[in-house]
Design an enzyme around this catalytic site. Structure first.
Site, PDB file in Angstrom:
ATOM      1  N   CYS A  23      28.952  14.275  83.723  1.00  0.00           N
ATOM      2  CA  CYS A  23      29.380  14.360  85.138  1.00  0.00           C
ATOM      3  C   CYS A  23      28.460  13.496  85.997  1.00  0.00           C
ATOM      4  O   CYS A  23      28.922  12.780  86.888  1.00  0.00           O
ATOM      5  CB  CYS A  23      29.337  15.803  85.638  1.00  0.00           C
ATOM      6  SG  CYS A  23      30.351  16.908  84.657  1.00  0.00           S
ATOM      7  N   CYS A  63      25.749  18.770  83.862  1.00  0.00           N
ATOM      8  CA  CYS A  63      26.418  18.058  82.754  1.00  0.00           C
ATOM      9  C   CYS A  63      26.170  16.548  82.872  1.00  0.00           C
ATOM     10  O   CYS A  63      26.502  15.925  83.885  1.00  0.00           O
ATOM     11  CB  CYS A  63      27.902  18.432  82.761  1.00  0.00           C
ATOM     12  SG  CYS A  63      29.072  17.101  82.577  1.00  0.00           S
TER      13      CYS A  63
END
Ligand code: FAD
Length: 516
Positions: free
Chosen positions: A45, A42
């Protein structure tokens, strides 16, 4: 490293959760936990991970009260844990108060701030919401009243009380309280500007400002460069008599003298000594390398680069420089894939040791002396050596900005005896050494990574209590290196740091005392 541990490694001071440790870390813990649930794939992230790492460094001293953890939900073996906690999006943060029960699913932090300061304040808000009995591993965060202060030394076994006077919405007092929690003989409390009686008794005019109060009722203002959290914490942690929990009392020279078998050489703590640099050369070439009977492949390449950099940039006495040049030209002539250490040693001890080329034997630490023989010494001098070399490279304007750093990386990876140190250093190098594109950036890279190591090791068993690990240089050593952002956060003025390092580690500034 990265694939095994997701976005974080053990050296980030973040607890890496897995199905095996999740229950013991999160439930019934004396510390609160803030957990990041993330997925390696992600993008948000990945973008958030430097902030999470900076936060971990920033609140390292708060560990008894609150710790950070992370779990990679993209790792199949962790999936069940993430599902049990109801995680559907990444990154998600959950707060687990101290002594959470195994039924707890944590408190989800929606719309959490994406910067270190905001997250720090968020954590304090959550700690203060603790609705059971106040956890003993967290210092009191509420404001102090006049009555509490008047009775303070009757009810608390400390010698010194630091009072941060501030407005209601300021977090400085609570941050400093947590920063000092692992230190003995001192307590910190916040006092609001609305406590008019205390404000006039202490003669407070600025908010925030910090005052020291002792059992003899003596009041003094804490002198700092800037009225802000980092400066208060920095100054308070270094006050005479204030020691990290579990560490012995602060030095008196006699104590240092008595606790080491060797003769103590008095030295200036703010200078570099050639004796340390030459001792590092001896130790690395004659002791550390001698553990390798033959040297080949990447190790041989690393050794050649290390010696080559030393031969070009070591700012030593002419005889030492000449010795390093002899070793370098011998090594460059070795065209095979392997050399024997005994042949290398023969060059060091026989070919080199003529009257005009000498590599002094033995170690004689000066600025790197430890208060006991297992402290400091070689690793201290090894850092110093490479700070000196990056500065030398900068002064000489060599073409390759990475030359010195890569030589250090290679040597540490192939030969540095402390293997966990080598692993940590390599993970820092992998993360960002390639981004170094100028000689100035190389000087600053090494300085900032050394500070990361200092941050990680502060309070560690390996820390010499007489030489605490600090974010270096201190405000006293380089006032202009330290600045304040508009938000009140500390910031390093990198231009000033560079100027400072170029002077501190310059060849002209190195002291030649105690040389053999
Ligand atoms: P050191 O940290 O060795 O510093 C030496 C001197 O350099 C200080 O006295 C100060 O004058 C100056 N200095 C301090 N900070 C800076 C800075 N940021 N920039 C420039 N100069 C500075 N030990 C571990 O336990 N775990 C590890 O993972 C680990 N990794 C290491 C990695 C490397 C590459 C090296 C060389 C050492 C590592 N060590 C590690 C050892 C540790 O960093 C210290 O060297 C050791 O504990 C001795 O500490 P010291 O107090 O002498 O200060």
């Amino acid at each position: 490293l990265i694939s095994e541990a997701g976005l974080y490694t053990a050296s980030d001071q973040i607890i890496i959760l897995s199905p095996e440790n999740v229950d013991s870390v999160l439930f019934n813990s004396t510390a609160a936990l803030l957990v990041e649930f993330y997925a390696t794939w992600c993008g948000h992230c990945v973008a958030f991970s430097p902030t999470w790492k900076s936060l971990a460094r920033d609140i390292k001293e708060w560990k008894p009260a609150v710790d950070l953890a992370a779990i990679d939900c993209a790792n199949e073996s962790n999936r069940k844990v993430c599902t049990n906690f109801g995680i559907t999006g990444f990154p998600s943060l959950k707060f687990f108060p101290a002594y959470s029960s195994s039924e707890s699913r944590g408190l989800e932090l929606r719309g959490f701030p994406r910067d270190v300061r905001g997250l720090r304040h968020y954590i304090i808000d959550k700690l203060e919401m603790h609705n059971e009995a106040w956890p003993p591993a967290c210092p009191p965060l509420e404001t102090a009243s006049e009555e509490e202060i008047d009775n303070f030394f009757q009810t608390n076994n400390v010698k010194l009380l630091a009072l941060v006077f501030e407005s209601k919405d300021s977090y400085v007092g609570r941050e400093v309280t947590l920063d000092l929690f692992q230190y003995e003989n001192i307590a910190v409390r916040r006092v609001l500007d609305t406590e008019t009686s205390l404000v006039s008794r202490f003669g407070v005019t600025d908010f925030p400002s910090c005052y020291l109060y002792n059992s003899s009722r003596h009041i003094s203002r804490l002198k700092v460069l800037n009225e802000a959290r980092t400066f208060y914490s920095y100054a308070l942690q270094r006050l005479p008599g204030v020691v990290r929990t579990g560490k012995p009392q602060i030095p008196i020279t006699d104590l240092i003298k008595n606790s080491t078998l060797q003769e103590w050489r008095s030295f200036n703590k703010t200078r570099v000594y050639m004796s340390d640099l030459e001792s590092a050369l001896h130790y690395s070439l004659r002791v550390e390398l001698s553990g390798h009977i033959s040297i080949s492949g990447n190790d041989l390449t690393a050794l050649k680069k290390y010696i080559n950099v030393l031969s070009k940039h070591f700012p030593g006495r002419p005889s030492v420089k000449s010795a390093l040049k002899t070793v370098d030209s011998w090594l460059q002539q070795q065209k095979g894939t392997e050399i024997k250490y005994s042949d290398f040693r023969d060059v060091l001890d026989n070919t080199v040791q003529t009257s005009d080329a000498v590599l002094p034997e033995g170690v004689q630490w000066v600025g790197c002396q430890g208060s006991q023989s297992h402290y400091r010494g070689y690793p201290c001098a090894f850092w110093t050596l490479f700070h000196v070399l990056t500065v030398q490279a900068k002064e000489m304007g060599i073409p390759d900005p990475q030359e010195v750093l890569q030589a250090m990386r290679g040597y540490v990876s192939s030969f540095f005896g402390c293997r966990p140190c080598a692993t940590h250093f390599e993970s820092m190098a992998q993360e960002s050494m390639d981004h170094v594109t100028s000689l100035s950036a190389a000087v600053l890279w090494l300085w900032s990574r050394h500070n990361r190591v200092n941050n990680r090791l502060a309070g560690d068993l390996s820390e010499d209590p007489h030489f605490p690990k600090i974010q270096w240089p201190s405000p006293e050593l380089c006032p202009s290196c330290h600045g304040l952002k508009k938000t009140g956060e500390h910031h390093w003025d990198q231009e000033e740091v560079l100027t400072f390092l170029r002077n501190y580690f310059s060849s002209a500034h190195i002291l030649m005392d105690y040389l053999q």
